[in-house]
Design a protein around this motif. Structure first.
Motif, PDB file in Angstrom:
ATOM      1  N   ARG A 189      -0.489  -2.606   5.397  1.00 21.09           N
ATOM      2  CA  ARG A 189      -0.830  -2.236   6.769  1.00 21.09           C
ATOM      3  C   ARG A 189      -0.445  -3.363   7.885  1.00 21.09           C
ATOM      4  O   ARG A 189       0.180  -3.229   8.842  1.00 21.09           O
ATOM      5  N   ASP A 190      -0.523  -4.608   7.129  1.00 21.88           N
ATOM      6  CA  ASP A 190       0.212  -5.824   8.137  1.00 21.88           C
ATOM      7  C   ASP A 190       1.655  -5.643   8.217  1.00 21.88           C
ATOM      8  O   ASP A 190       2.257  -6.212   9.096  1.00 21.88           O
ATOM      9  N   ALA A 191       2.304  -4.976   7.208  1.00 20.33           N
ATOM     10  CA  ALA A 191       3.501  -5.036   7.256  1.00 20.33           C
ATOM     11  C   ALA A 191       4.119  -3.727   8.122  1.00 20.33           C
ATOM     12  O   ALA A 191       5.457  -3.296   8.474  1.00 20.33           O
ATOM     13  N   LEU A 192       3.102  -2.866   8.797  1.00 17.16           N
ATOM     14  CA  LEU A 192       3.570  -1.514   9.398  1.00 17.16           C
ATOM     15  C   LEU A 192       3.405  -1.943  10.778  1.00 17.16           C
ATOM     16  O   LEU A 192       2.338  -2.225  11.211  1.00 17.16           O
ATOM     17  N   PRO A 193       4.354  -1.761  11.677  1.00 15.51           N
ATOM     18  CA  PRO A 193       4.170  -1.765  12.905  1.00 15.51           C
ATOM     19  C   PRO A 193       3.239  -0.757  13.320  1.00 15.51           C
ATOM     20  O   PRO A 193       3.166   0.405  12.803  1.00 15.51           O
ATOM     21  N   ASP A 194       2.396  -1.012  14.552  1.00 17.47           N
ATOM     22  CA  ASP A 194       1.531   0.074  14.904  1.00 17.47           C
ATOM     23  C   ASP A 194       2.226   1.485  15.081  1.00 17.47           C
ATOM     24  O   ASP A 194       1.535   2.473  14.646  1.00 17.47           O
ATOM     25  N   TRP A 195       3.295   1.510  15.713  1.00 15.73           N
ATOM     26  CA  TRP A 195       3.919   2.669  16.018  1.00 15.73           C
ATOM     27  C   TRP A 195       4.629   3.297  14.822  1.00 15.73           C
ATOM     28  O   TRP A 195       4.958   4.631  15.058  1.00 15.73           O
ATOM     29  N   PHE A 196       4.547   2.688  13.595  1.00 11.58           N
ATOM     30  CA  PHE A 196       5.244   3.435  12.458  1.00 11.58           C
ATOM     31  C   PHE A 196       4.345   3.880  11.552  1.00 11.58           C
ATOM     32  O   PHE A 196       4.676   4.448  10.496  1.00 11.58           O
ATOM     33  N   ARG A 197       2.991   3.526  11.884  1.00 14.65           N
ATOM     34  CA  ARG A 197       2.063   3.779  10.636  1.00 14.65           C
ATOM     35  C   ARG A 197       1.702   5.318  10.336  1.00 14.65           C
ATOM     36  O   ARG A 197       1.780   6.088   9.463  1.00 14.65           O
ATOM     37  N   LEU A 231      13.208  -1.263  20.601  1.00 17.94           N
ATOM     38  CA  LEU A 231      12.885  -2.177  19.367  1.00 17.94           C
ATOM     39  C   LEU A 231      11.483  -1.881  19.072  1.00 17.94           C
ATOM     40  O   LEU A 231      11.051  -2.176  17.942  1.00 17.94           O
ATOM     41  N   THR A 232      10.511  -1.649  19.792  1.00 18.16           N
ATOM     42  CA  THR A 232       8.968  -1.929  19.523  1.00 18.16           C
ATOM     43  C   THR A 232       8.229  -0.425  19.643  1.00 18.16           C
ATOM     44  O   THR A 232       6.999  -0.571  19.973  1.00 18.16           O
ATOM     45  N   SER A 233       8.847   0.726  19.910  1.00 19.22           N
ATOM     46  CA  SER A 233       8.020   1.740  20.040  1.00 19.22           C
ATOM     47  C   SER A 233       8.765   3.050  19.582  1.00 19.22           C
ATOM     48  O   SER A 233      10.214   3.118  19.033  1.00 19.22           O
ATOM     49  N   ALA A 234       7.800   4.082  19.311  1.00 16.51           N
ATOM     50  CA  ALA A 234       8.572   5.316  18.932  1.00 16.51           C
ATOM     51  C   ALA A 234       7.899   6.416  19.688  1.00 16.51           C
ATOM     52  O   ALA A 234       6.716   6.405  20.132  1.00 16.51           O
ATOM     53  N   VAL A 235       8.349   7.916  19.654  1.00 19.34           N
ATOM     54  CA  VAL A 235       7.760   8.974  20.148  1.00 19.34           C
ATOM     55  C   VAL A 235       7.493  10.029  18.985  1.00 19.34           C
ATOM     56  O   VAL A 235       8.417  10.127  18.186  1.00 19.34           O
TER      57      VAL A 235
END
Length: 293
Positions: free
Chosen positions: A97-105, A247-251
């Protein structure tokens, strides 16, 4: 569901999404409003909405009380509770979980449960087909200030995700890569040769299809950026499209017009690629020779 899945530490499993939808269906079938359901639990109506939208875990006492309030039979209550307990269990990726960006979990959960995965990738070889050396070079470039231990954890996670392609119920993977993604030298010639060999092996798998869009193909509907389309075995869950934003988010999109638009674009790009590069194996072999130095 809304047009964006929840992210962060509470990113839902596919089963939790399905159960949330079922809770909403049962409430509506019973003719009960959100505020009435909330009153039955002595909670805010937003709590009920979050449960239905898979934005929070499914607390078993809450679920039991709601189902009985909706006049659901005891047999279905017992089955629902058993599934809720499964849905609340951490996924295999929890230690990472520490290696997963919030938006990629949420992405990892969707990928793990998908029946069909279709990817358009303009920049790099898609993660499910990367070698360790290639993945390390790509991730290192994306996280230049990452400590060595954290970087290795991210690489380990990417390689662990690839195990789904070897399962008995492995998904169908359909990948469209831009030629630029294959010509961009990552990690040096030896790493590229290894990566191209990996792709040549992957296209021999019965569940993997690779298409390559050459630069000469010109503009096409996919030039907007990376897209992943998911279809699931559980027909209660609609198709979902993932697109990256900066670079820091997704939809995450699940509204039918959005999904259909992206699926049509993926199909058109795939057909364009097949017209220009009908034999990816030959293309990969020829390109590999260019890195023999």
């Amino acid at each position: 569901m809304t047009d964006a899945l929840p992210t962060g530490s509470s990113a839902p499993t596919v089963l939790r999404i399905i159960l949330g939808k079922r809770l909403k269906e049962l409430r509506e079938a019973a003719g009960i409003r959100l505020d009435a359901a909330a009153k039955a639990l002595s909670v805010n109506h937003l709590t009920i909405r979050r449960m239905e939208n898979a934005q929070v875990g499914l607390k078993v006492p809450y679920v039991k009380e709601l189902l009985r309030f909706y006049d659901v039979g005891e047999a279905e209550v017992a089955e629902f509770i058993a599934m809720a307990e499964r849905a609340n269990a951490p996924g295999w990726w929890y230690p990472f979980r520490d290696a997963l960006p919030d938006w990629f979990r949420a992405y990892v959960s969707l990928e793990n449960d998908a029946e069909v995965i279709r990817v358009y990738e303009p920049h790099y070889v898609t993660g499910l087909l990367q070698t360790r050396d290639y993945a390390r070079a790509v991730i290192g470039a994306g996280f230049p200030h990452e400590p060595e231990e954290s970087l290795e954890q991210r690489v380990d996670l990417r390689l662990r995700r690839q195990e789904l392609l070897e399962r008995d119920d492995a998904p169908t993977l359909w990948v469209v890569l831009e030629e630029a993604a294959l010509r961009r030298e990552v990690g040096g010639p030896a790493v590229m040769r290894g990566q191209l060999d990996r792709l040549a092996e992957a296209v021999e798998l019965p569940n993997v299809t690779l298409r390559i869009v050459p630069l000469a193909a010109g503009p096409h509907p996919g030039t907007g950026g990376h897209v992943t389309y998911f279809r699931f075995r559980e027909r209660e869950l609609q198709d979902i499209v993932y697109t990256e934003v900066g670079l820091t988010s997704a939809v995450y999109l699940d509204q039918r017009p959005d999904v259909v638009t992206h699926l049509e674009a993926l199909t058109r790009v795939s057909l364009l690629a097949a017209d220009h590069v009908p034999d990816p194996r030959t293309y990969l072999g020829n390109l590999r020779k260019e890195f023999d130095r």
